[in-house]
Design an enzyme around this catalytic site. Structure first.
Site, PDB file in Angstrom:
ATOM      1  CB  CYS A  76       0.525  -7.596   2.952  1.00  0.00           C
ATOM      2  SG  CYS A  76       2.011  -6.600   2.759  1.00  0.00           S
ATOM      3  N   GLY A  77      -0.738  -4.730   1.452  1.00  0.00           N
ATOM      4  CA  GLY A  77      -0.614  -3.853   0.293  1.00  0.00           C
ATOM      5  C   GLY A  77       0.767  -3.905  -0.333  1.00  0.00           C
ATOM      6  CG  HIS A  78       4.100  -2.784   1.942  1.00  0.00           C
ATOM      7  ND1 HIS A  78       4.306  -1.533   1.426  1.00  0.00           N
ATOM      8  CD2 HIS A  78       3.809  -2.597   3.253  1.00  0.00           C
ATOM      9  CE1 HIS A  78       4.159  -0.629   2.374  1.00  0.00           C
ATOM     10  NE2 HIS A  78       3.855  -1.257   3.487  1.00  0.00           N
ATOM     11  CB  CYS A  79       2.244  -8.864  -0.270  1.00  0.00           C
ATOM     12  SG  CYS A  79       2.985  -9.082   1.366  1.00  0.00           S
TER      13      CYS A  79
END
Length: 558
Positions: A75-78
């Site tokens: 996950c890029g947001h993570c």
């Protein structure tokens, strides 16, 4: 003979037990790894507790306040959150706070993900006093400072107890803005609700008082929340309704609204305040601050702002004495209708100019934005007097002014490509052509989800380029706006079937060529499924109201 002996040993080695030894070593290593996973030992990475199914209960029992991030490695947001999360964990540990941070790989620890209803990443939940059944959803900012302050409010008292006039006077003078709750019973429901609000609003300083002399010193006779400021109105009172009690959501909104200056300047520091206040209309004055002539326009702008601090009636039609129907100016208990903002076109405001289709040469000019749909309104001819501004605002609120819609110019080859390129000016004639079924992708050039599906959209267009009854099209929604269609996320896919009636069907299934094709062949119908990005925990890129280059999310938070 020697060579034959060596070769024989090499061939016979596995049969004599060499391979078994290798297998034993591998088995021992696997057992060791398995034991490590099954152990309740808690390891740390950058002061963040690494949690899994077998040590989660221990972590809850050992830490009074535990904020857990449920993440996915892909996950890029993570990945973006990880450094800030680690920094916050380090700061909290260094100050010997009872609050700790932990993380769970929800893709590997599926039992924990299921138990806590994890459907998107990252999801942060706070566990208090070992309570596993009722974790609190994280509501703070997704940066290190926001996480630290949010946890600090929950680790200590959310409001400072003020016992005498000297203490309360010093408290009010200590900040540009403070909130004090005056309650006759600090154990009552209203006071407890106030403490909850204070715990959530970590960017404000809260105090609480119950001494009778303090009520008298500030002209109060009943439970009241007071906002003290060193600007505009010095003291704004929010009386607690005896019948309804203290509504936490209402108080939060009121404090957000009235903590703002009457006229805000749009800067990197103020942008979060401007948008988090949730004021439904923003009146914007675009000017060049290097021009003294343009700076002088702020006087009329500020004069107009005074009439829109809030609505004119007290709640439920009551006046201040409890009667009905008497209008009251500047009601502090009603939400403000219009927020006035000055935007410097050569400063921080330069980044939002494309959203309005403007350049620095257009300043000075005025725009009104309806925040619910990002519709923009423009005077026929700019008039900067306070009376003209008020007249314009009222006309917009009364629905007498049409929105100003952006449209790019259509490319010369817009209809010769497999994917037809639509703009605001050409959308109607193409999308609502009664002889064609039109499938449109609304996108933003910067959106990674749009970029990821671009190849599939081109392939779909190639597949149907010879079909006279099907059109595959796209429109850049950051440069083009439509009066009756609001795009909330990117990419958004809409299907406009042939025939009368101006029908529109939103496509919500998997974004691949074969599923697109099935959708088209079935006349715009498929069983509804969540988009792939949502299934994997990454929601579609935010729409105009969240556009990093647009008004409404210009603070640039993820």
């Amino acid at each position: 003979l020697v060579w034959l002996l060596v070769l024989s040993l090499a061939w016979l080695g596995p049969a004599l037990g060499g391979e078994d030894k290798d297998e034993e070593v591998i088995e021992e290593e696997e057992e060791k790894k398995e034991d490590e996973v099954l152990s309740d030992e808690i390891k740390e990475e950058d002061n963040v507790l690494v949690l899994h199914e077998h040590n989660f209960a221990r972590a809850l029992s050992e830490h009074q306040l535990l904020l857990v991030e449920f993440y996915a490695p892909w996950c890029g947001h993570c990945q973006q959150l990880a450094p800030a999360f680690a920094q916050a964990a380090t700061e909290l540990r260094n100050e010997s706070s009872p609050a700790r941070l932990g993380k769970v790989d929800a893709t590997a620890q599926t039992a924990l993900a299921t138990e806590f209803g994890i459907t998107s990443y990252p999801t942060l939940k706070l566990f208090r006093d070992g309570n596993r059944t009722h974790p609190l959803a994280y509501t703070g900012r997704m940066d290190s400072q926001g996480i630290v302050r949010w946890m600090q409010r929950r680790a200590g008292p959310s409001a400072t107890l003020l016992r005498d006039t000297d203490t309360i006077s010093a408290f009010i003078s200590s900040q540009d803005l403070v909130v004090i709750g005056f309650f006759k019973d600090l154990r009552g429901e209203a006071a407890q609700a106030f403490f909850e609000v204070a715990a959530e609003m970590v960017d404000m300083t809260f105090g609480v008082a119950e001494a009778a002399e303090l009520f008298q010193a500030y002209g109060l006779s009943a439970d009241t929340v007071c906002l003290f400021k060193k600007f505009d109105e010095r003291q704004t009172n929010f009386p607690v309704d005896p019948a309804r009690g203290l509504d936490m959501a209402e108080l939060t909104r009121l404090l957000r609204v009235h903590s703002l200056q009457l006229v805000m300047e749009f800067t990197n520091e103020t942008s979060n305040q401007i948008f988090s206040a949730k004021i439904p209309h923003h009146m914007l004055l675009f000017l060049n601050k290097s021009s003294p002539e343009q700076l002088s326009l702020r006087d009329g702008f500020r004069a107009a702002a005074g009439g829109y601090r809030g609505e004119v009636r007290w709640p439920h039609g009551r006046d201040m004495e409890g009667g009905f129907g008497t209008p009251q100016p500047q009601c502090p208990l009603c939400p403000a209708q219009v927020l006035f903002v000055v935007v410097d076109v050569t400063g921080h405001g330069a980044d939002v100019l494309p959203f309005f289709g403007m350049t620095t040469a257009d300043a000075p000019t005025l725009r009104l934005v309806k925040m619910e749909n990002n519709r923009k309104y423009q005077m026929e001819q700019d008039n900067f007097s306070d009376s003209a501004i008020r007249t314009f605002i009222q006309a917009v609120l009364d629905g007498k002014v049409k929105p100003h819609l952006l449209s790019a110019e259509p490319p010369e080859d817009w209809d010769t490509r497999p994917v037809k390129v639509l703009v605001g000016k050409t959308f109607e004639q193409v999308a609502f052509d009664e002889t064609k079924n039109v499938f449109v992708k609304f996108y933003a050039p910067w959106c990674p989800h749009c970029q990821a599906m671009a190849a599939a959209w081109e392939e779909l267009a190639e597949r149907y380029k010879d079909r006279k009854d099907i059109v595959i099209a796209e429109m850049d929604s950051t440069a083009n706006e439509l009066e009756n269609i609001t795009i909330h996320g990117y990419p958004t896919l809409h299907y406009f079937p042939a025939g009368p009636g101006r029908k529109m069907v939103e496509y919500k299934s998997t974004r691949d060529v074969e599923t697109f094709s099935k959708f088209l062949e079935n006349g715009g119908t498929l069983p509804e499924e969540p988009p792939v990005s949502e299934v994997r925990g990454q929601p579609p890129c935010a729409g105009l109201g969240m556009d990093p280059a647009g008004w409404g999310r210009a603070q640039g938070q993820a």
